[in-house]
Design an enzyme around this catalytic site. Structure first.
Site, PDB file in Angstrom:
ATOM      1  N   HIS A  17       0.839  -1.210   0.000  1.00 23.10           N
ATOM      2  CA  HIS A  17       0.000   0.000   0.000  1.00 23.10           C
ATOM      3  C   HIS A  17       0.874   1.261   0.000  1.00 23.10           C
ATOM      4  O   HIS A  17       0.580   2.231  -0.692  1.00 23.10           O
ATOM      5  CB  HIS A  17      -0.904   0.040   1.245  1.00 23.10           C
ATOM      6  CG  HIS A  17      -1.994  -0.988   1.258  1.00 23.10           C
ATOM      7  ND1 HIS A  17      -2.161  -1.864   2.298  1.00 23.10           N
ATOM      8  CD2 HIS A  17      -2.977  -1.264   0.388  1.00 23.10           C
ATOM      9  CE1 HIS A  17      -3.210  -2.653   2.059  1.00 23.10           C
ATOM     10  NE2 HIS A  17      -3.723  -2.306   0.905  1.00 23.10           N
ATOM     11  N   LYS A  41     -16.057  -7.836   4.228  1.00 21.59           N
ATOM     12  CA  LYS A  41     -14.936  -8.178   5.111  1.00 21.59           C
ATOM     13  C   LYS A  41     -15.228  -7.857   6.565  1.00 21.59           C
ATOM     14  O   LYS A  41     -15.866  -6.850   6.862  1.00 21.59           O
ATOM     15  CB  LYS A  41     -13.681  -7.398   4.695  1.00 21.59           C
ATOM     16  CG  LYS A  41     -13.024  -7.916   3.441  1.00 21.59           C
ATOM     17  CD  LYS A  41     -11.729  -7.167   3.196  1.00 21.59           C
ATOM     18  CE  LYS A  41     -11.097  -7.572   1.888  1.00 21.59           C
ATOM     19  NZ  LYS A  41      -9.958  -6.710   1.548  1.00 21.59           N
ATOM     20  N   ARG A  90      -1.955  -5.536  -8.498  1.00 26.73           N
ATOM     21  CA  ARG A  90      -0.846  -6.461  -8.255  1.00 26.73           C
ATOM     22  C   ARG A  90      -0.742  -7.506  -9.351  1.00 26.73           C
ATOM     23  O   ARG A  90       0.289  -7.729  -9.917  1.00 26.73           O
ATOM     24  CB  ARG A  90      -1.028  -7.170  -6.908  1.00 26.73           C
ATOM     25  CG  ARG A  90      -0.792  -6.277  -5.730  1.00 26.73           C
ATOM     26  CD  ARG A  90      -1.321  -6.904  -4.466  1.00 26.73           C
ATOM     27  NE  ARG A  90      -2.755  -7.160  -4.583  1.00 26.73           N
ATOM     28  CZ  ARG A  90      -3.457  -7.838  -3.722  1.00 26.73           C
ATOM     29  NH1 ARG A  90      -2.884  -8.371  -2.688  1.00 26.73           N
ATOM     30  NH2 ARG A  90      -4.760  -7.989  -3.895  1.00 26.73           N
ATOM     31  N   SER A 128      -3.129  -7.902   3.078  1.00 31.92           N
ATOM     32  CA  SER A 128      -3.316  -7.723   4.521  1.00 31.92           C
ATOM     33  C   SER A 128      -3.579  -9.070   5.192  1.00 31.92           C
ATOM     34  O   SER A 128      -3.120  -9.317   6.305  1.00 31.92           O
ATOM     35  CB  SER A 128      -4.479  -6.758   4.779  1.00 31.92           C
ATOM     36  OG  SER A 128      -4.206  -5.532   4.152  1.00 31.92           O
TER      37      SER A 128
HETATM   38  N1  COA Z   1      -0.018  -4.145  -2.026  1.00 27.69           N
HETATM   39  C1  COA Z   1      -0.354  -5.085  -1.182  1.00 27.69           C
HETATM   40  N2  COA Z   1      -1.603  -5.477  -0.957  1.00 27.69           N
HETATM   41  C2  COA Z   1      -2.550  -4.858  -1.615  1.00 27.69           C
HETATM   42  C3  COA Z   1      -2.286  -3.848  -2.532  1.00 27.69           C
HETATM   43  C4  COA Z   1      -0.949  -3.483  -2.726  1.00 27.69           C
HETATM   44  N3  COA Z   1      -0.599  -2.532  -3.570  1.00 27.69           N
HETATM   45  N4  COA Z   1      -3.436  -3.435  -3.048  1.00 27.69           N
HETATM   46  C5  COA Z   1      -4.388  -4.156  -2.481  1.00 27.69           C
HETATM   47  N5  COA Z   1      -3.849  -5.030  -1.628  1.00 27.69           N
HETATM   48  C6  COA Z   1      -4.542  -6.046  -0.868  1.00 27.69           C
HETATM   49  C7  COA Z   1      -5.006  -5.601   0.467  1.00 27.69           C
HETATM   50  O1  COA Z   1      -4.044  -5.861   1.435  1.00 27.69           O
HETATM   51  C8  COA Z   1      -6.251  -6.401   0.638  1.00 27.69           C
HETATM   52  O2  COA Z   1      -5.918  -7.669   1.147  1.00 27.69           O
HETATM   53  P1  COA Z   1      -7.002  -8.560   1.926  1.00 27.69           P
HETATM   54  O3  COA Z   1      -8.064  -8.929   0.935  1.00 27.69           O
HETATM   55  O4  COA Z   1      -6.201  -9.697   2.385  1.00 27.69           O
HETATM   56  O5  COA Z   1      -7.560  -7.711   3.044  1.00 27.69           O
HETATM   57  C9  COA Z   1      -6.777  -6.564  -0.787  1.00 27.69           C
HETATM   58  O6  COA Z   1      -5.669  -6.404  -1.603  1.00 27.69           O
HETATM   59  C10 COA Z   1      -7.723  -5.493  -1.202  1.00 27.69           C
HETATM   60  O7  COA Z   1      -7.830  -4.573  -0.175  1.00 27.69           O
HETATM   61  P2  COA Z   1      -7.912  -3.021  -0.204  1.00 27.69           P
HETATM   62  O8  COA Z   1      -7.016  -2.433  -1.225  1.00 27.69           O
HETATM   63  O9  COA Z   1      -7.726  -2.561   1.184  1.00 27.69           O
HETATM   64  O10 COA Z   1      -9.331  -2.808  -0.710  1.00 27.69           O
HETATM   65  P3  COA Z   1     -10.634  -3.498  -0.280  1.00 27.69           P
HETATM   66  O11 COA Z   1     -11.054  -4.323  -1.415  1.00 27.69           O
HETATM   67  O12 COA Z   1     -10.579  -4.185   1.022  1.00 27.69           O
HETATM   68  O13 COA Z   1     -11.488  -2.225  -0.051  1.00 27.69           O
HETATM   69  C11 COA Z   1     -12.978  -0.461  -0.595  1.00 27.69           C
HETATM   70  C12 COA Z   1     -12.331  -1.770  -1.004  1.00 27.69           C
HETATM   71  C13 COA Z   1     -13.049  -0.250   0.895  1.00 27.69           C
HETATM   72  C14 COA Z   1     -12.175   0.655  -1.221  1.00 27.69           C
HETATM   73  C15 COA Z   1     -14.382  -0.561  -1.223  1.00 27.69           C
HETATM   74  O14 COA Z   1     -15.071  -1.646  -0.665  1.00 27.69           O
HETATM   75  C16 COA Z   1     -15.150   0.719  -1.014  1.00 27.69           C
HETATM   76  O15 COA Z   1     -14.969   1.654  -1.766  1.00 27.69           O
HETATM   77  N6  COA Z   1     -16.008   0.745   0.033  1.00 27.69           N
HETATM   78  C17 COA Z   1     -16.751   1.917   0.450  1.00 27.69           C
HETATM   79  C18 COA Z   1     -18.182   1.870  -0.084  1.00 27.69           C
HETATM   80  C19 COA Z   1     -18.210   2.257  -1.540  1.00 27.69           C
HETATM   81  O16 COA Z   1     -17.848   3.347  -1.946  1.00 27.69           O
HETATM   82  N7  COA Z   1     -18.719   1.313  -2.359  1.00 27.69           N
HETATM   83  C20 COA Z   1     -18.807   1.503  -3.788  1.00 27.69           C
HETATM   84  C21 COA Z   1     -17.618   0.989  -4.544  1.00 27.69           C
HETATM   85  S1  COA Z   1     -17.588  -0.798  -4.608  1.00 27.69           S
END
Ligand code: COA
Length: 162
Positions: A17, A41, A90, A128
């Site tokens: 990140h 999640k 990724r 994560s």
């Molecule tokens: N390096 C390492 N890991 C990475 C990464 C990177 N560059 N990019 C993503 N990841 C990993 C994260 O660690 C995470 O791992 P996990 O699944 O083991 O927890 C996974 O990839 C994706 O996580 P993250 O990037 O934190 O995004 P998310 O998918 O958990 O979150 C939100 C998505 C919160 C941004 C999305 O649900 C959201 O926008 N929610 C708010 C409501 C909304 O607006 N909804 C409409 C859009 S869907």
């Protein structure tokens, strides 16, 4: 001023990140790291803990702000005058998920653009979940996360086992 939002669960934030955040800072004047909720999640850290962790890690980055939202990321972006949402890619597998999220955001409001950065090769296997799993199995994760994350994991783990 060009403002971007970097949204995610950040449960916890990893070096992967941070790599994306640093790339975004080369393009935008200000990046707001936004702790948001992924409805699918269940988080290990509370929102407050995740904010505290990210703030301490980014304290020397003057163009970074940290915040959270319980609502839609696009709505938050509009409220603060941000024009883009930053995400990292990724592997090919990330693409489908990101495409779905990008089109959902576009459907909500097309005035906010999605910008994708490629994750550095060294970080492509980090997530994560893997970080937490390795930590709980006693594997050294110091190359995968900032030291503050390890401190938070240790503190939370100790308070749970007491
Ligand atoms: N390096 C390492 N890991 C990475 C990464 C990177 N560059 N990019 C993503 N990841 C990993 C994260 O660690 C995470 O791992 P996990 O699944 O083991 O927890 C996974 O990839 C994706 O996580 P993250 O990037 O934190 O995004 P998310 O998918 O958990 O979150 C939100 C998505 C919160 C941004 C999305 O649900 C959201 O926008 N929610 C708010 C409501 C909304 O607006 N909804 C409409 C859009 S869907």
């Amino acid at each position: 001023m060009k403002i971007a939002i970097y949204p995610g669960s950040f449960d916890p934030i990893t070096n992967g990140h941070l790599d994306i955040l640093k790339r975004a800072l080369k393009v935008f004047d200000k990046v707001i790291v936004l702790v948001a909720n992924n409805a699918n999640k269940h988080s290990f850290f509370t929102t407050k803990e995740r904010i505290e962790m990210i703030k301490s890690i980014t304290k020397d980055m003057p163009n970074v702000q940290v915040d959270s939202t319980n609502g839609l990321v696009v709505e938050y972006a509009k409220q603060v005058g941000a024009t883009a949402l930053v995400r990292g890619l990724r592997a090919v597998t990330d693409f489908e998920y990101e495409l779905q999220m990008a089109t959902t955001n576009e459907f909500i409001d097309s005035s906010v653009d999605m910008i994708f950065f490629m994750t550095h090769l060294d970080n492509t296997f980090i997530s994560s979940s893997t970080v937490k799993e390795l930590f709980f199995q006693g594997i050294d994760i110091s190359r995968l996360v900032p030291k503050e994350v390890i401190e938070f994991l240790e503190k939370k783990n100790n308070s749970r086992s007491n």
